[in-house]
Design a protein around this motif. Structure first.
Motif, PDB file in Angstrom:
ATOM      1  N   ASP A 126       2.881   3.348  -1.927  1.00 45.04           N
ATOM      2  CA  ASP A 126       1.997   4.160  -2.767  1.00 45.04           C
ATOM      3  C   ASP A 126       1.299   5.174  -1.872  1.00 45.04           C
ATOM      4  OD1 ASP A 126       2.691   2.881  -5.053  1.00 45.04           O
ATOM      5  OD2 ASP A 126       0.913   1.607  -5.166  1.00 45.04           O
ATOM      6  N   VAL A 127       1.399   6.447  -2.243  1.00 45.49           N
ATOM      7  CA  VAL A 127       0.914   7.532  -1.386  1.00 45.49           C
ATOM      8  C   VAL A 127      -0.409   8.079  -1.912  1.00 45.49           C
ATOM      9  CG1 VAL A 127       1.469   9.778  -0.383  1.00 45.49           C
ATOM     10  CG2 VAL A 127       3.302   8.114  -0.825  1.00 45.49           C
ATOM     11  N   PHE A 128      -1.412   8.114  -1.033  1.00 43.16           N
ATOM     12  CA  PHE A 128      -2.703   8.719  -1.358  1.00 43.16           C
ATOM     13  C   PHE A 128      -3.045   9.706  -0.242  1.00 43.16           C
ATOM     14  CE2 PHE A 128      -2.670   4.612  -3.421  1.00 43.16           C
ATOM     15  CZ  PHE A 128      -3.121   4.905  -4.701  1.00 43.16           C
ATOM     16  N   VAL A 129      -2.809  10.991  -0.517  1.00 40.18           N
ATOM     17  CA  VAL A 129      -3.013  12.059   0.472  1.00 40.18           C
ATOM     18  C   VAL A 129      -2.135  11.767   1.689  1.00 40.18           C
ATOM     19  CG1 VAL A 129      -4.703  13.522   1.640  1.00 40.18           C
ATOM     20  CG2 VAL A 129      -5.384  12.232  -0.399  1.00 40.18           C
ATOM     21  N   SER A 130      -2.713  11.475   2.838  1.00 39.32           N
ATOM     22  CA  SER A 130      -1.920  11.223   4.039  1.00 39.32           C
ATOM     23  C   SER A 130      -1.774   9.733   4.355  1.00 39.32           C
ATOM     24  CB  SER A 130      -2.558  11.928   5.247  1.00 39.32           C
ATOM     25  OG  SER A 130      -3.868  11.437   5.459  1.00 39.32           O
ATOM     26  N   SER A 131      -2.285   8.880   3.466  1.00 41.47           N
ATOM     27  CA  SER A 131      -2.210   7.440   3.676  1.00 41.47           C
ATOM     28  C   SER A 131      -1.187   6.814   2.737  1.00 41.47           C
ATOM     29  CB  SER A 131      -3.576   6.791   3.439  1.00 41.47           C
ATOM     30  OG  SER A 131      -4.535   7.281   4.347  1.00 41.47           O
ATOM     31  N   GLU A 132      -0.459   5.820   3.241  1.00 39.80           N
ATOM     32  CA  GLU A 132       0.538   5.129   2.428  1.00 39.80           C
ATOM     33  C   GLU A 132       0.269   3.622   2.460  1.00 39.80           C
ATOM     34  OE1 GLU A 132       4.538   6.246   3.227  1.00 39.80           O
ATOM     35  OE2 GLU A 132       4.121   8.401   3.089  1.00 39.80           O
ATOM     36  N   TYR A 133       0.266   3.017   1.276  1.00 41.06           N
ATOM     37  CA  TYR A 133      -0.055   1.604   1.126  1.00 41.06           C
ATOM     38  C   TYR A 133       1.168   0.852   0.606  1.00 41.06           C
ATOM     39  CZ  TYR A 133      -4.907   3.081   1.609  1.00 41.06           C
ATOM     40  OH  TYR A 133      -6.089   3.619   2.072  1.00 41.06           O
ATOM     41  N   LEU A 134       1.462  -0.279   1.237  1.00 38.40           N
ATOM     42  CA  LEU A 134       2.591  -1.100   0.828  1.00 38.40           C
ATOM     43  C   LEU A 134       2.204  -1.926  -0.398  1.00 38.40           C
ATOM     44  CD1 LEU A 134       5.483  -1.961   1.677  1.00 38.40           C
ATOM     45  CD2 LEU A 134       4.412  -3.850   2.935  1.00 38.40           C
ATOM     46  N   THR A 135       3.086  -1.970  -1.398  1.00 36.06           N
ATOM     47  CA  THR A 135       2.773  -2.733  -2.600  1.00 36.06           C
ATOM     48  C   THR A 135       4.038  -3.294  -3.229  1.00 36.06           C
ATOM     49  OG1 THR A 135       1.723  -2.647  -4.789  1.00 36.06           O
ATOM     50  CG2 THR A 135       2.871  -0.685  -4.083  1.00 36.06           C
ATOM     51  N   LEU A 136       3.947  -4.518  -3.728  1.00 36.46           N
ATOM     52  CA  LEU A 136       4.994  -5.045  -4.591  1.00 36.46           C
ATOM     53  C   LEU A 136       4.579  -4.695  -6.008  1.00 36.46           C
ATOM     54  CD1 LEU A 136       7.673  -6.643  -4.578  1.00 36.46           C
ATOM     55  CD2 LEU A 136       6.346  -8.676  -5.161  1.00 36.46           C
ATOM     56  N   SER A 137       5.320  -3.788  -6.619  1.00 34.11           N
ATOM     57  CA  SER A 137       4.950  -3.217  -7.914  1.00 34.11           C
ATOM     58  C   SER A 137       5.882  -3.726  -9.002  1.00 34.11           C
ATOM     59  CB  SER A 137       5.028  -1.683  -7.819  1.00 34.11           C
ATOM     60  OG  SER A 137       4.562  -1.075  -8.993  1.00 34.11           O
ATOM     61  N   PHE A 138       5.376  -3.808 -10.228  1.00 30.03           N
ATOM     62  CA  PHE A 138       6.198  -4.202 -11.369  1.00 30.03           C
ATOM     63  C   PHE A 138       6.838  -2.958 -11.991  1.00 30.03           C
ATOM     64  CE2 PHE A 138       2.982  -7.537 -11.040  1.00 30.03           C
ATOM     65  CZ  PHE A 138       3.743  -8.689 -11.163  1.00 30.03           C
ATOM     66  N   LEU A 139       8.159  -2.954 -12.098  1.00 32.12           N
ATOM     67  CA  LEU A 139       8.856  -1.863 -12.780  1.00 32.12           C
ATOM     68  C   LEU A 139       8.756  -2.083 -14.284  1.00 32.12           C
ATOM     69  CD1 LEU A 139      12.068  -1.657 -10.546  1.00 32.12           C
ATOM     70  CD2 LEU A 139      10.069  -0.145 -10.472  1.00 32.12           C
ATOM     71  N   VAL A 140       8.198  -1.113 -14.999  1.00 34.44           N
ATOM     72  CA  VAL A 140       7.951  -1.241 -16.441  1.00 34.44           C
ATOM     73  C   VAL A 140       8.329   0.055 -17.147  1.00 34.44           C
ATOM     74  CG1 VAL A 140       6.086  -2.912 -16.115  1.00 34.44           C
ATOM     75  CG2 VAL A 140       5.551  -0.471 -16.205  1.00 34.44           C
ATOM     76  N   GLU A 141       8.505  -0.044 -18.451  1.00 36.14           N
ATOM     77  CA  GLU A 141       8.828   1.157 -19.222  1.00 36.14           C
ATOM     78  C   GLU A 141       7.634   2.098 -19.288  1.00 36.14           C
ATOM     79  OE1 GLU A 141      11.808   1.994 -20.258  1.00 36.14           O
ATOM     80  OE2 GLU A 141      12.596   0.123 -19.427  1.00 36.14           O
ATOM     81  N   ASP A 142       6.442   1.549 -19.502  1.00 36.21           N
ATOM     82  CA  ASP A 142       5.234   2.364 -19.634  1.00 36.21           C
ATOM     83  C   ASP A 142       4.124   1.790 -18.758  1.00 36.21           C
ATOM     84  OD1 ASP A 142       3.079   3.900 -20.322  1.00 36.21           O
ATOM     85  OD2 ASP A 142       3.025   3.311 -22.430  1.00 36.21           O
ATOM     86  N   PRO A 143       3.848   2.393 -17.600  1.00 36.00           N
ATOM     87  CA  PRO A 143       2.815   1.866 -16.699  1.00 36.00           C
ATOM     88  C   PRO A 143       1.423   1.787 -17.331  1.00 36.00           C
ATOM     89  CG  PRO A 143       4.159   3.508 -15.583  1.00 36.00           C
ATOM     90  CD  PRO A 143       4.512   3.579 -17.030  1.00 36.00           C
ATOM     91  N   LYS A 144       1.183   2.557 -18.372  1.00 36.94           N
ATOM     92  CA  LYS A 144      -0.120   2.529 -19.032  1.00 36.94           C
ATOM     93  C   LYS A 144      -0.251   1.372 -20.016  1.00 36.94           C
ATOM     94  CE  LYS A 144      -0.846   7.539 -18.683  1.00 36.94           C
ATOM     95  NZ  LYS A 144      -1.071   8.798 -19.441  1.00 36.94           N
ATOM     96  N   ASN A 145       0.865   0.700 -20.273  1.00 38.44           N
ATOM     97  CA  ASN A 145       0.851  -0.385 -21.252  1.00 38.44           C
ATOM     98  C   ASN A 145       1.773  -1.501 -20.769  1.00 38.44           C
ATOM     99  OD1 ASN A 145       0.346  -1.850 -23.607  1.00 38.44           O
ATOM    100  ND2 ASN A 145       2.061  -0.901 -24.687  1.00 38.44           N
ATOM    101  N   ALA A 146       1.242  -2.375 -19.953  1.00 37.66           N
ATOM    102  CA  ALA A 146       2.048  -3.465 -19.390  1.00 37.66           C
ATOM    103  C   ALA A 146       1.307  -4.794 -19.504  1.00 37.66           C
ATOM    104  CB  ALA A 146       2.391  -3.164 -17.934  1.00 37.66           C
ATOM    105  N   PRO A 147       0.941  -5.207 -20.720  1.00 35.11           N
ATOM    106  CA  PRO A 147       0.179  -6.458 -20.870  1.00 35.11           C
ATOM    107  C   PRO A 147       0.968  -7.689 -20.435  1.00 35.11           C
ATOM    108  CG  PRO A 147       0.907  -5.637 -23.011  1.00 35.11           C
ATOM    109  CD  PRO A 147       1.197  -4.553 -22.017  1.00 35.11           C
ATOM    110  N   TYR A 148       2.288  -7.669 -20.635  1.00 38.47           N
ATOM    111  CA  TYR A 148       3.097  -8.831 -20.275  1.00 38.47           C
ATOM    112  C   TYR A 148       3.070  -9.046 -18.760  1.00 38.47           C
ATOM    113  CZ  TYR A 148       7.042 -11.956 -19.602  1.00 38.47           C
ATOM    114  OH  TYR A 148       7.821 -13.014 -19.221  1.00 38.47           O
ATOM    115  N   GLU A 149       3.345  -7.988 -18.001  1.00 34.00           N
ATOM    116  CA  GLU A 149       3.339  -8.103 -16.538  1.00 34.00           C
ATOM    117  C   GLU A 149       1.956  -8.484 -16.015  1.00 34.00           C
ATOM    118  OE1 GLU A 149       6.992  -6.167 -17.655  1.00 34.00           O
ATOM    119  OE2 GLU A 149       4.911  -5.777 -18.228  1.00 34.00           O
ATOM    120  N   THR A 150       0.910  -7.965 -16.666  1.00 34.99           N
ATOM    121  CA  THR A 150      -0.452  -8.324 -16.270  1.00 34.99           C
ATOM    122  C   THR A 150      -0.696  -9.820 -16.457  1.00 34.99           C
ATOM    123  OG1 THR A 150      -1.263  -6.124 -16.856  1.00 34.99           O
ATOM    124  CG2 THR A 150      -2.893  -7.875 -16.700  1.00 34.99           C
ATOM    125  N   SER A 151      -0.209 -10.361 -17.566  1.00 37.71           N
ATOM    126  CA  SER A 151      -0.359 -11.802 -17.822  1.00 37.71           C
ATOM    127  C   SER A 151       0.431 -12.624 -16.813  1.00 37.71           C
ATOM    128  CB  SER A 151       0.096 -12.140 -19.242  1.00 37.71           C
ATOM    129  OG  SER A 151      -0.746 -11.542 -20.209  1.00 37.71           O
TER     130      SER A 151
END
Length: 459
Positions: A126-151
């Motif tokens: 994940d890139v924020f300006v000149s900094s990069e953060y390592l993350t294990l992210s959930f691939l979803v159809e809509d990142p704004k609506n992922a209640p299942y993955e959140t649960s």
């Protein structure tokens, strides 16, 4: 027929029930869907048992309250040498599982686990300006609506809490591997290798699921093995917390990949079926069955989840539940000499019993009929190599039946509760510092792409 069917229920399930019934305060508000599934697990265990048992291994300051809150459960104390041996065996099994990475995607045994959970994680920067953060992210159809993955993410958080309350003192971390890098044997080495190749590395994203999923996978494996071994020792069946059932299902997916998918999908696609089975010439069987989501029925008849537990206790003597207990009793006591037609006969009665339960207890909401899917096994052939044989090592040379609930279908049931959702949540007490922890999500179409905000992370 007198069955004396005993069911062992784990402490993680009871913790969820305590939150949904307001006995304990809820800190993580994303817990609610998982806690409803824990309530469903307890209710089902009540209905399909003659007696409930638990393991008395909680830390002292929590123990007495648990006895009081669940006075209808007999908590057994296992002597220390036996407990230590069971925990050691369970930890050894957990370490035999593999959590691997190939490129940016998980590989190895954990893939079947993620398939059972219906999640698709990917390691990303994940890139924020000149900094990069390592993350294990959930691939979803809509990142704004992922209640299942959140649960699901929250279910992993609960495994760490459960471990802290039990504290077996064993090493249950699964084996960690990276494709084409035999020098990397743990997560710290992996993160170091990734960060060394990235001059913009600024740390692990606080939303990353990497560490908690790695931990949760190992603890779910350990507890699944432990509770199944205790259940065998006590002549009981094991009803485990939703994530642990998913782990057991994942072992089935490793050993019988096409069968598991075919059985579950058949029941999902055909609303008229209540059971689907595959029998081998030896008489062993894999089966999947459709049952009512009993929480929907019970909460529709009561004012809150505590009353639904009381109602379940009063319903367990009904003939339809006694009939099911008899069927499972017969499955548990099949001899190696039984023929296919005899097992077919038992499964036929199971199908009829499931159909009766569906007609009487399945509730329709505005989102459709509420039902659960369970995967079952009978008379598994125990050898020395495959995962199910290791998970059920205590059952060597003993025909047996086991049933695992499908967590993805049950999470869908929670989503479809409609107006009943408010009733089942009516007793929740929020902690003064309660919150909704955030998770990292990425649009599915970005899986093989990068932009100014993120890209796949791989060596």
């Amino acid at each position: 027929m007198s069955t004396n069917r005993r069911i062992l229920i784990d402490n993680a399930t009871l913790s969820g029930v305590e939150r949904i019934t307001g006995i304990s305060r809820t800190m993580n508000l994303n817990n609610i869907d998982n806690d409803i599934l824990c309530l469903e697990k307890l209710i089902t265990a009540i209905l399909f048992s003659d007696k409930l048992i638990g393991v008395d291994d909680y830390k002292k300051k929590f123990r007495s309250g648990r006895f009081e809150n669940f006075d209808f459960i007999e908590f057994i104390k296992i002597d220390q040498p036996t407990y230590a041996a069971l925990a050691t065996d369970a930890a050894t099994f957990a370490r035999s599982m593999t959590f691997s990475f190939e490129g940016s995607k998980p590989a190895g045994d954990v893939v079947s686990f993620f398939e059972a959970l219906r999640i698709d994680p990917q390691l990303r920067w994940d890139v924020f300006v000149s900094s990069e953060y390592l993350t294990l992210s959930f691939l979803v159809e809509d990142p704004k609506n992922a209640p299942y993955e959140t649960s699901i993410d929250t279910v992993f958080r609960n495994e760490e809490t459960d471990c802290e309350l039990v504290a077996t003192g064993t090493d249950h971390q699964p084996a960690f591997r990276v494709a084409k890098r035999s020098d990397i044997t743990d997560i710290k080495d992996f993160v170091h290798a990734l960060s060394s190749n990235n001059p913009q590395y600024a740390g692990i994203d606080y939303r990353s699921a990497l560490n908690r999923i790695l931990f949760g996978f190992g603890w779910a494996a350990e507890r699944s093995h432990f509770y199944n071994a205790v259940a065998h020792m006590e002549g009981a069946d094991a009803y485990l917390a939703p994530l642990r059932d998913a782990f057991c299902e994942s072992c089935c997916r490793i050993d019988y990949p096409s069968r598991v998918i075919n059985l579950l999908e058949t029941l999902k696609a055909n609303s008229q079926k209540t059971l689907s089975s595959i029998l081998e010439p030896s008489g062993r069987a894999n089966f999947a069955m459709r049952l009512p989501f009993f929480t929907a029925y019970l909460i529709s008849k009561t004012d809150n989840p505590r009353q639904s537990i009381d109602l379940a206790l009063s319903m367990r003597s009904a003939s339809e539940f006694q009939d099911c207990r008899t069927i499972f009793h017969n499955l548990d006591h099949l001899s190696a000499a039984d023929k296919v037609k005899e097992i077919n006969g038992i499964l036929k009665y199971l199908d009829q019993s499931c159909a009766r339960l569906m007609r009487k207890y399945a509730v329709s909401t505005e989102s459709g009929l509420q039902f659960s899917l369970s995967l079952g096994l009978t008379g598994i052939n125990l050898g020395a190599s495959v995962k199910l044989n290791q998970l059920f090592r205590s059952y060597k040379n003993e025909p047996f039946a086991r049933v695992f609930r499908n967590i993805a279908q049950d999470m869908l049931n929670v989503e479809r509760l409609g107006g009943l959702y408010d009733t089942v949540c009516s007793l929740i007490r929020e902690h003064p510092e309660a919150s909704y922890p955030r998770i990292s999500t990425t649009p599915k179409y970005m899986e093989h792409r990068e932009n100014e905000h993120s890209r796949p992370a791989k060596l």
